[in-house]
Design a protein around this motif. Sequence first.
Motif, mmCIF file in Angstrom:
data_model
loop_
_atom_site.group_PDB
_atom_site.id
_atom_site.type_symbol
_atom_site.label_atom_id
_atom_site.label_comp_id
_atom_site.label_asym_id
_atom_site.label_seq_id
_atom_site.Cartn_x
_atom_site.Cartn_y
_atom_site.Cartn_z
ATOM 1 N N ASN A 145 0.703 -1.388 -0.030
ATOM 2 C CA ASN A 145 -0.051 -0.055 -0.091
ATOM 3 C C ASN A 145 1.035 1.311 0.010
ATOM 4 O O ASN A 145 0.503 2.239 -0.735
ATOM 5 C CB ASN A 145 -0.790 0.083 1.321
ATOM 6 N N VAL A 146 1.894 1.201 0.984
ATOM 7 C CA VAL A 146 2.727 2.561 1.077
ATOM 8 C C VAL A 146 3.669 2.655 -0.149
ATOM 9 O O VAL A 146 4.290 3.664 -0.355
ATOM 10 C CB VAL A 146 3.370 2.324 2.450
ATOM 11 N N ARG A 147 3.858 1.611 -1.049
ATOM 12 C CA ARG A 147 4.628 2.072 -2.088
ATOM 13 C C ARG A 147 4.413 2.879 -3.167
ATOM 14 O O ARG A 147 5.108 3.707 -3.685
ATOM 15 C CB ARG A 147 4.783 0.587 -3.049
ATOM 16 N N MET A 151 -1.062 7.596 -5.788
ATOM 17 C CA MET A 151 -1.806 7.061 -6.372
ATOM 18 C C MET A 151 -2.582 5.654 -5.670
ATOM 19 O O MET A 151 -1.875 5.069 -4.854
ATOM 20 C CB MET A 151 -1.381 6.644 -7.839
ATOM 21 N N THR A 152 -3.350 4.955 -6.250
ATOM 22 C CA THR A 152 -3.745 3.796 -5.967
ATOM 23 C C THR A 152 -2.688 2.471 -6.063
ATOM 24 O O THR A 152 -1.841 2.606 -7.019
ATOM 25 C CB THR A 152 -4.965 3.400 -6.501
ATOM 26 N N SER A 153 -2.685 1.675 -5.246
ATOM 27 C CA SER A 153 -1.549 0.499 -5.033
ATOM 28 C C SER A 153 -2.443 -0.624 -5.569
ATOM 29 O O SER A 153 -1.560 -1.629 -6.060
ATOM 30 C CB SER A 153 -1.142 0.315 -3.528
ATOM 31 N N ILE A 154 -3.548 -0.507 -5.980
ATOM 32 C CA ILE A 154 -4.144 -1.918 -6.341
ATOM 33 C C ILE A 154 -4.116 -1.673 -8.069
ATOM 34 O O ILE A 154 -5.029 -1.427 -8.697
ATOM 35 C CB ILE A 154 -5.630 -1.982 -6.038
ATOM 36 N N LEU A 213 -7.303 0.781 3.607
ATOM 37 C CA LEU A 213 -6.221 1.943 3.523
ATOM 38 C C LEU A 213 -6.318 2.418 1.993
ATOM 39 O O LEU A 213 -6.214 3.703 1.877
ATOM 40 C CB LEU A 213 -4.854 1.497 3.736
ATOM 41 N N GLU A 214 -6.783 1.627 1.043
ATOM 42 C CA GLU A 214 -7.152 2.222 -0.230
ATOM 43 C C GLU A 214 -8.320 3.180 -0.129
ATOM 44 O O GLU A 214 -8.145 4.058 -0.986
ATOM 45 C CB GLU A 214 -7.035 1.096 -1.312
ATOM 46 N N VAL A 215 -9.435 2.816 0.319
ATOM 47 C CA VAL A 215 -10.432 3.708 0.571
ATOM 48 C C VAL A 215 -10.028 4.956 1.297
ATOM 49 O O VAL A 215 -10.646 5.807 0.767
ATOM 50 C CB VAL A 215 -11.576 2.861 1.275
ATOM 51 N N GLU A 216 -9.466 4.797 2.284
ATOM 52 C CA GLU A 216 -8.849 5.813 3.230
ATOM 53 C C GLU A 216 -8.163 6.919 2.254
ATOM 54 O O GLU A 216 -8.473 8.086 2.308
ATOM 55 C CB GLU A 216 -8.169 5.375 4.261
ATOM 56 N N ALA A 218 -8.246 7.217 -1.031
ATOM 57 C CA ALA A 218 -9.101 7.950 -1.974
ATOM 58 C C ALA A 218 -9.967 9.028 -1.404
ATOM 59 O O ALA A 218 -10.480 9.974 -1.922
ATOM 60 C CB ALA A 218 -9.963 6.643 -2.839
ATOM 61 N N LEU A 219 -10.624 8.812 -0.112
ATOM 62 C CA LEU A 219 -11.509 9.480 0.272
ATOM 63 C C LEU A 219 -10.668 10.891 0.915
ATOM 64 O O LEU A 219 -11.416 11.895 0.531
ATOM 65 C CB LEU A 219 -12.035 8.878 1.713
ATOM 66 N N LEU A 220 -9.572 10.651 1.246
ATOM 67 C CA LEU A 220 -8.732 11.686 1.792
ATOM 68 C C LEU A 220 -8.491 12.715 0.453
ATOM 69 O O LEU A 220 -8.491 13.823 0.487
ATOM 70 C CB LEU A 220 -7.570 11.543 2.458
ATOM 71 N N ARG A 221 -8.024 12.330 -0.606
ATOM 72 C CA ARG A 221 -7.805 12.913 -1.729
ATOM 73 C C ARG A 221 -9.208 13.719 -2.471
ATOM 74 O O ARG A 221 -8.994 14.590 -3.082
ATOM 75 C CB ARG A 221 -7.202 12.163 -3.064
ATOM 76 N N ARG A 222 -10.365 12.851 -2.371
ATOM 77 C CA ARG A 222 -11.452 13.362 -2.906
ATOM 78 C C ARG A 222 -12.168 14.529 -2.226
ATOM 79 O O ARG A 222 -12.598 15.546 -2.692
ATOM 80 C CB ARG A 222 -12.561 12.089 -2.865
#
Length: 231
Positions: A145-147, A151-154, A213-216, A218-222
């Motif tokens: 995730n932290v890499r 941007m998204t890590s998925i 963490l991916e949802v978090e 994305a939400l922080l950026r949005r």
Amino acid sequence: NFASIVAAVKEGRTVYDNIRKMIAWTLPTNGGEALAVIMAILIGTTMPMSPVQILWINLVLTVTLGLALAFEPTEPGIMERPPRPPHAGLLSRFMVWRIVFVSVLFMLAAFAMFELSMARGQGLEMARTIVVNTLVVLEIFYLFNVRFMHMTSITWRGALGTPAVLLALAGVTVGQFAFTYLPVMQEIFDTRPVAFLDGVMIVAVGVLLMVVLEVEKALLRRLGVFAAEEM
């Protein structure tokens, strides 16, 4: 030579990113372990890990997964970002938030798995073995995730990793299997062999952490909670 200037700026941003990634990975993973120990003391319950097991986690993962982040390639779009403010430090508000948030998630996961194992009557040794394996899996998923902080890590690129990450992951996997199933290691660390279904549950907890963490992220950026240069 303007081409050299551009290349130098790109390299500098890459190095800066990798330093922040190492901090963003190291502090929460250690923070989660520390919070678990502190919480156990405060509520007067049994420690979810023994001291020697905590030492195992720190020694094995810090020298493998932590160092792998130093060799991360440049993230896409790094030259499109605005310049950092001259006063900006490594620990931005986003970094502090992420350290606290992930530390709490690690602590909750450790206690949940410990209490679940104890409730199933698996015994203290097995419960601690499950907790250690859970923390290792969480740290592996959190590494992926932290890499990618911006941007998204998925993505396929995120899943495939880099040679350094894959080598570190292979080393950790071999070490953790030895920790769990090798009789000599069981004697040293007081561990027990984990059943297949319990192993699946441990991996599922890691997947859940990745999704949260991916949802978090994305939400922080949005929502624009943190400025772009702080992320």
